[in-house]
Structure formats: structure tokens, C-alpha cells
Design a protein around this motif. Structure first.
Motif, PDB file in Angstrom:
ATOM      1  N   HIS A   1       0.803  -1.225   0.000  1.00 59.89           N
ATOM      2  CA  HIS A   1       0.000   0.000   0.000  1.00 59.89           C
ATOM      3  C   HIS A   1       0.837   1.276   0.000  1.00 59.89           C
ATOM      4  O   HIS A   1       0.332   2.352  -0.363  1.00 59.89           O
ATOM      5  CB  HIS A   1      -0.950  -0.004   1.200  1.00 59.89           C
ATOM      6  N   PHE A   2       2.103   1.168   0.404  1.00 59.49           N
ATOM      7  CA  PHE A   2       2.965   2.348   0.466  1.00 59.49           C
ATOM      8  C   PHE A   2       4.280   2.071  -0.262  1.00 59.49           C
ATOM      9  O   PHE A   2       5.358   2.045   0.332  1.00 59.49           O
ATOM     10  CB  PHE A   2       3.220   2.740   1.924  1.00 59.49           C
ATOM     11  N   PRO A   3       4.224   1.885  -1.583  1.00 59.80           N
ATOM     12  CA  PRO A   3       5.432   1.540  -2.340  1.00 59.80           C
ATOM     13  C   PRO A   3       6.464   2.656  -2.390  1.00 59.80           C
ATOM     14  O   PRO A   3       7.625   2.408  -2.724  1.00 59.80           O
ATOM     15  CB  PRO A   3       4.893   1.220  -3.738  1.00 59.80           C
ATOM     16  N   ASP A   4       6.067   3.901  -2.051  1.00 62.47           N
ATOM     17  CA  ASP A   4       7.017   5.008  -2.038  1.00 62.47           C
ATOM     18  C   ASP A   4       7.643   5.222  -0.664  1.00 62.47           C
ATOM     19  O   ASP A   4       8.487   6.110  -0.508  1.00 62.47           O
ATOM     20  CB  ASP A   4       6.334   6.302  -2.489  1.00 62.47           C
ATOM     21  N   MET A   5       7.210   4.438   0.323  1.00 59.20           N
ATOM     22  CA  MET A   5       7.837   4.503   1.645  1.00 59.20           C
ATOM     23  C   MET A   5       8.885   3.391   1.726  1.00 59.20           C
ATOM     24  O   MET A   5       8.572   2.222   1.560  1.00 59.20           O
ATOM     25  CB  MET A   5       6.794   4.314   2.763  1.00 59.20           C
ATOM     26  N   GLN A   6      10.131   3.788   1.933  1.00 61.27           N
ATOM     27  CA  GLN A   6      11.191   2.795   2.040  1.00 61.27           C
ATOM     28  C   GLN A   6      11.127   2.158   3.425  1.00 61.27           C
ATOM     29  O   GLN A   6      11.215   2.864   4.440  1.00 61.27           O
ATOM     30  CB  GLN A   6      12.551   3.448   1.792  1.00 61.27           C
TER      31      GLN A   6
END
Length: 210
Positions: free
Chosen positions: A110-115
Motif C-alpha cells: 500500500h505504500f510503495p514510495d515509503m522505504q
């Protein structure tokens, strides 16, 4: 959080501040995260599911994750066994199952831009951690909390090969000094060609320091 961030700003040649917010705060925690980023220069966040008593995929934490993802910052999650509460009556009331790394799979979707950084060798779920990191390119593994001489062999194997760009140094000072960790690291079967990546290169890229 403010005290840590201010110290990091005063010593920016050697320190980068990460903050910790109780995920139960929800939208109030999201406002706090934004303030810490914009006003205090915080560069990432740390969560401890066992100590904070939550499953990482619980939607109550999503408002905070949304802010972290918006700024494309990393979030560290404790995974695996916790020394906190070990040997205490009832484990101090803490539940290890919250820190199963497989619970981060849904977060990574759900949060592919959060590393996402999975902190520590994830005993007893090392294979689950490797699977999540292999499947989700925004997931990293840090090696803090254990001496490298005790690392599971599959962790060393994947660090040398398929995950060589997403494994990060960490000592867990003061419980393990950097000097001891580095000494054991050099003797733990890591290939010389991955040493620089693990010790510096991967983190520099993750934190946009290159």
C-alpha cells in the motif's frame, strides 16, 4: 523527538535524526510527523510493533505512513525477537508476534514510495524477512542487534547475492559496539565486494546522501 532532532541539526556532519511516533495517534501522529519533518529536519521514522503494541498493517497507523510516503522517507520497523521483556514475568506483557516481518508485506503493497527497513536479523522469522525483501523492492534489511558471527546462514547468502543492494549496517550501540560488530562482520562470510555496499553505499543511496 525534538531534542534528538536539534542535536542532529547541530551535528549534521555526523548525525541524521529519526523520530518515533506512537501509531495509535493516527491523524494526530500524522500532523506530528509532518511538523518534525518540516520544522526539525527529521529524515526518517522508527516503529517497534512489540513495544508499541500494534500490527504494522493496522490502518490506524496509515495516516502516519501517508506522510512518510509523501516525503519519500524511510521507516524502520523492529522485527523478530525482542530483548525488551525477555525473562520477565509474562514477557513484560509484550507480544513477539507483532514483530513478524510478514506483517510488513501489506504495508509495502500500500505504500510503495515509503522505504521500509526491517531492523535486525528477524529470528525466528528470518526466511519470512528475506521473502518480503525479495518480493518488495522498497524493503530493506538492517543487520543491527546481533553480532554477525551469529547471523543465520541464509541471511549472509542473500546479503552476498540477491539482496546485496538492500542490506544495511547497524550495530545496536551501546549493546554492541561498532568496533566489535565490524570485526565479526569481516569474519562472517560476507564477500569483500559487498562490504562497501553494506557498510555505506546502500544507506547513502537510501538516505539520498549520494
Amino acid at each position: 523527538n525534538e531534542e534528538v532532532a536539534e542535536a542532529a541539526l547541530k551535528n549534521s556532519d555526523m548525525m541524521i535524526a529519526f523520530a518515533s511516533i506512537d501509531p495509535h495517534k493516527g491523524k494526530m501522529g500524522a500532523r506530528e510527523a509532518r511538523r518534525l519533518i518540516e520544522d526539525y529536519g527529521v529524515k526518517g521514522f522508527k516503529f517497534h510493533p512489540t513495544v508499541q503494541g500494534f500490527y504494522p498493517y493496522d490502518r490506524m497507523a496509515w495516516p502516519i505512513y501517508e506522510v512518510i510516503a509523501e516525503y519519500k522517507m524511510p521507516a524502520i520497523f523492529h522485527t523478530g525477537h525482542s530483548g525488551i521483556g525477555s525473562g520477565m514475568h509474562g514477557g513484560g506483557g509484550l507480544r513477539l508476534e507483532y514483530s513478524n516481518p510478514m506483517h510488513l508485506d501489506d504495508v509495502a503493497v500500500h505504500f510503495p514510495d515509503m522505504q521500509i527497513i526491517m531492523a535486525h536479523p528477524s529470528f525466528p522469522w528470518q526466511d519470512e524477512a528475506l521473502s518480503v525483501a525479495m518480493h518488495k523492492p522498497n524493503v530493506y534489511i538492517d543487520l543491527s542487534g546481533w553480532s554477525p558471527k551469529y547471523f543465520p546462514k541464509q541471511l549472509v547468502q542473500y546479503s552476498n547475492t540477491l539482496l546485496k543492494d538492500r542490506v544495511l549496517f547497524g550495530s545496536d550501540f551501546p549493546l554492541i559496539t561498532p568496533e566489535r560488530w565490524i570485526k565479526d562482520f569481516k569474519e562472517a562470510g560476507f564477500r569483500p565486494e559487498v562490504h562497501e555496499r553494506i557498510m555505506k553505499g546502500n544507506a547513502a543511496r537510501l538516505l539520498n546522501l549520494t
